[in-house]
Design an enzyme around this catalytic site. Structure first.
Site, PDB file in Angstrom:
ATOM      1  N   ALA A  68      63.878 -38.814  10.544  1.00  0.00           N
ATOM      2  CA  ALA A  68      64.167 -37.392  10.656  1.00  0.00           C
ATOM      3  C   ALA A  68      65.649 -37.181  10.363  1.00  0.00           C
ATOM      4  CB  ALA A  68      63.809 -36.903  12.051  1.00  0.00           C
ATOM      5  N   GLY A 114      61.069 -41.369  11.738  1.00  0.00           N
ATOM      6  CA  GLY A 114      60.079 -40.459  11.170  1.00  0.00           C
ATOM      7  C   GLY A 114      59.484 -40.961   9.853  1.00  0.00           C
ATOM      8  N   GLU A 117      56.805 -43.209  10.840  1.00  0.00           N
ATOM      9  CA  GLU A 117      55.754 -42.386  11.458  1.00  0.00           C
ATOM     10  C   GLU A 117      54.960 -41.625  10.396  1.00  0.00           C
ATOM     11  OE1 GLU A 117      58.786 -40.671  14.186  1.00  0.00           O
ATOM     12  OE2 GLU A 117      57.312 -41.104  15.746  1.00  0.00           O
TER      13      GLU A 117
HETATM   14  C1  HXC Z   1      70.334 -37.757   7.998  1.00  0.00           C
HETATM   15  C2  HXC Z   1      70.788 -39.682   6.869  1.00  0.00           C
HETATM   16  C3  HXC Z   1      69.787 -40.378   7.590  1.00  0.00           C
HETATM   17  C4  HXC Z   1      69.056 -39.639   8.557  1.00  0.00           C
HETATM   18  C5  HXC Z   1      70.694 -41.758   6.225  1.00  0.00           C
HETATM   19  N1  HXC Z   1      71.316 -40.580   6.040  1.00  0.00           N
HETATM   20  N2  HXC Z   1      69.759 -41.660   7.166  1.00  0.00           N
HETATM   21  N3  HXC Z   1      71.060 -38.388   7.074  1.00  0.00           N
HETATM   22  N4  HXC Z   1      69.370 -38.340   8.727  1.00  0.00           N
HETATM   23  N5  HXC Z   1      68.056 -40.189   9.271  1.00  0.00           N
HETATM   24  C6  HXC Z   1      72.406 -40.278   5.099  1.00  0.00           C
HETATM   25  C7  HXC Z   1      73.714 -40.860   5.565  1.00  0.00           C
HETATM   26  O1  HXC Z   1      74.333 -39.993   6.489  1.00  0.00           O
HETATM   27  C8  HXC Z   1      74.478 -40.924   4.255  1.00  0.00           C
HETATM   28  O2  HXC Z   1      74.959 -39.637   3.946  1.00  0.00           O
HETATM   29  C9  HXC Z   1      73.393 -41.256   3.246  1.00  0.00           C
HETATM   30  O3  HXC Z   1      72.160 -40.885   3.841  1.00  0.00           O
HETATM   31  C10 HXC Z   1      73.327 -42.732   2.924  1.00  0.00           C
HETATM   32  O4  HXC Z   1      73.225 -43.441   4.154  1.00  0.00           O
HETATM   33  P1  HXC Z   1      74.177 -44.693   4.528  1.00  0.00           P
HETATM   34  O5  HXC Z   1      74.096 -44.846   5.999  1.00  0.00           O
HETATM   35  O6  HXC Z   1      75.511 -44.506   3.911  1.00  0.00           O
HETATM   36  O7  HXC Z   1      73.415 -45.858   3.767  1.00  0.00           O
HETATM   37  P2  HXC Z   1      73.371 -47.413   4.158  1.00  0.00           P
HETATM   38  O8  HXC Z   1      74.753 -47.867   4.556  1.00  0.00           O
HETATM   39  O9  HXC Z   1      72.670 -48.049   3.034  1.00  0.00           O
HETATM   40  O10 HXC Z   1      72.489 -47.484   5.484  1.00  0.00           O
HETATM   41  C11 HXC Z   1      71.106 -47.177   5.435  1.00  0.00           C
HETATM   42  C12 HXC Z   1      70.555 -47.032   6.869  1.00  0.00           C
HETATM   43  C13 HXC Z   1      71.350 -45.966   7.631  1.00  0.00           C
HETATM   44  C14 HXC Z   1      70.638 -48.386   7.598  1.00  0.00           C
HETATM   45  C15 HXC Z   1      69.077 -46.643   6.730  1.00  0.00           C
HETATM   46  O11 HXC Z   1      71.469 -44.793   6.827  1.00  0.00           O
HETATM   47  C16 HXC Z   1      70.710 -45.554   8.908  1.00  0.00           C
HETATM   48  O12 HXC Z   1      70.732 -46.281   9.889  1.00  0.00           O
HETATM   49  N6  HXC Z   1      70.131 -44.327   8.949  1.00  0.00           N
HETATM   50  C17 HXC Z   1      69.537 -43.783  10.152  1.00  0.00           C
HETATM   51  C18 HXC Z   1      68.192 -44.454  10.405  1.00  0.00           C
HETATM   52  C19 HXC Z   1      67.563 -43.927  11.688  1.00  0.00           C
HETATM   53  O13 HXC Z   1      68.102 -44.090  12.778  1.00  0.00           O
HETATM   54  N7  HXC Z   1      66.412 -43.291  11.564  1.00  0.00           N
HETATM   55  C20 HXC Z   1      65.717 -42.716  12.692  1.00  0.00           C
HETATM   56  C21 HXC Z   1      66.080 -41.283  12.752  1.00  0.00           C
HETATM   57  S1  HXC Z   1      65.430 -40.555  14.230  1.00  0.00           S
HETATM   58  P3  HXC Z   1      76.476 -39.378   3.481  1.00  0.00           P
HETATM   59  O14 HXC Z   1      76.558 -37.893   3.401  1.00  0.00           O
HETATM   60  O15 HXC Z   1      77.342 -40.023   4.496  1.00  0.00           O
HETATM   61  O16 HXC Z   1      76.522 -40.083   2.139  1.00  0.00           O
HETATM   62  C22 HXC Z   1      63.878 -40.123  13.873  1.00  0.00           C
HETATM   63  C23 HXC Z   1      63.216 -39.449  15.021  1.00  0.00           C
HETATM   64  C24 HXC Z   1      61.848 -38.893  14.766  1.00  0.00           C
HETATM   65  O17 HXC Z   1      63.355 -40.324  12.830  1.00  0.00           O
HETATM   66  C25 HXC Z   1      61.386 -38.097  15.938  1.00  0.00           C
HETATM   67  C26 HXC Z   1      62.406 -37.862  17.011  1.00  0.00           C
HETATM   68  C27 HXC Z   1      62.137 -36.664  17.864  1.00  0.00           C
END
Ligand code: HXC
Length: 263
Positions: A68, A114, A117
């Site tokens: 998400a 998400g 999911e």
């Molecule tokens: C918004 C996101 C994002 C996310 C990545 N980006 N994941 N933006 N929401 N979930 C964006 C980053 O901010 C970044 O934007 C760009 O995408 C590239 O990401 P990087 O982090 O620079 O890439 P990398 O170093 O290759 O790392 C990849 C990654 C990391 C390990 C996947 O992005 C990451 O950990 N993302 C979050 C993963 C996560 O926690 N997902 C669960 C979300 S919670 P900029 O603008 O900086 O370039 C969820 C909850 C569901 O899903 C239901 C809850 C109620």
């Protein structure tokens, strides 16, 4: 005038199958509210289209979906999350399909939170060797909210699911295959052809039979065994009210290919 937001998904229809691609590669296909509405609307529209027999969901670029959209959620308080019914529409993909058109997740890269999911609510999940899965919500101070705490243990067993969610660790494509989270693992360049082959195959069968199979599968997920067995039998009997049952069995006996229609 006001800027029109870029489409967050791309839909390509090819004969009886449709390809739905998440298209925010710069944000690793993070599932914003816009993505949710566009994707759910597109799938519901395709599902209502009698000519569409299977829908493939995949991600453009290197990610399937990194979860998400954290940027969008970060500032929400409880009242806003509840008032917006945050993420509630994702469930429509699972149980809102009136035509029961099968969804095939083709997981090309990371499927976190998400993203995992979304894959888990599809009917078939295949992955490329570049895929990985995880439910890291706990690292963000939240929990999965699109079915993860319920579907993962049902799909892979409680021990693996709790280990994965409580440690937030990344599950490789190979591990996902060995867990039975995905049914096939292929090289990246083979992912869409493989998904397409599955879609084409099931598109060649009776849509009515495929729809009943999905309904029975949902009964398996939702009901106690006795009730689900009755539901299976009810659906099985109802096949005999269809032209496709007579065509399918008649074609077998006449040693020819069946021509399925609808219902
Ligand atoms: C918004 C996101 C994002 C996310 C990545 N980006 N994941 N933006 N929401 N979930 C964006 C980053 O901010 C970044 O934007 C760009 O995408 C590239 O990401 P990087 O982090 O620079 O890439 P990398 O170093 O290759 O790392 C990849 C990654 C990391 C390990 C996947 O992005 C990451 O950990 N993302 C979050 C993963 C996560 O926690 N997902 C669960 C979300 S919670 P900029 O603008 O900086 O370039 C969820 C909850 C569901 O899903 C239901 C809850 C109620």
């Amino acid at each position: 005038g006001a800027a029109v937001p870029e489409a967050a998904i791309e839909v390509t229809q090819q004969g009886p199958t449709a390809l739905v691609e998440l298209n925010r590669p710069k944000a690793l296909n993070a599932l914003s509210t816009q993505v949710m509405h566009e994707l759910v609307d597109a799938v519901m529209q395709l599902d209502a289209e009698p000519s569409v027999r299977a829908i493939i969901i995949t991600g453009r670029g290197k990610a399937f979906a990194a979860g998400a959209d954290i940027r969008e959620m970060a500032g929400l308080d409880q009242a806003q999350a509840e008032q917006q019914q945050l993420f509630a529409r994702w469930q429509e993909l699972s149980t809102g399909r009136k035509g029961w058109t099968p969804l095939i997740a083709a997981v090309n890269g990371i499927a976190l939170g998400g993203g995992a999911e979304l894959a888990m609510l599809c009917d078939v999940i295949i992955a490329s060797t570049a895929a990985s899965f995880g439910l890291p919500e706990v690292t963000l101070g939240v929990i999965p909210g699109i079915g993860g705490t319920q579907r993962l243990p049902r799909l892979v067993g409680r021990a693996r699911a709790m280990d994965a969610m409580l440690t937030a660790r990344r599950i490789s494509a190979e591990e996902a295959l060995s867990w039975g989270l995905v049914s096939r693992l292929v090289q990246p360049e083979q992912l869409l052809p493989e998904a397409q082959a599955i879609a084409d195959k099931l598109a060649s069968f009776s849509p009515g039979a495929v729809a009943r199979l999905l309904q029975a599968s949902h009964a398996a997920d939702n009901m106690p065994l006795d009730a689900a067995l009755l539901e299976e039998r009810r659906l099985f009997y109802s096949c005999f009210g269809t032209a496709d049952q007579r065509e399918g069995m008649g074609a077998f006996l006449e040693k020819r290919q069946p021509v399925f229609t609808k219902n």
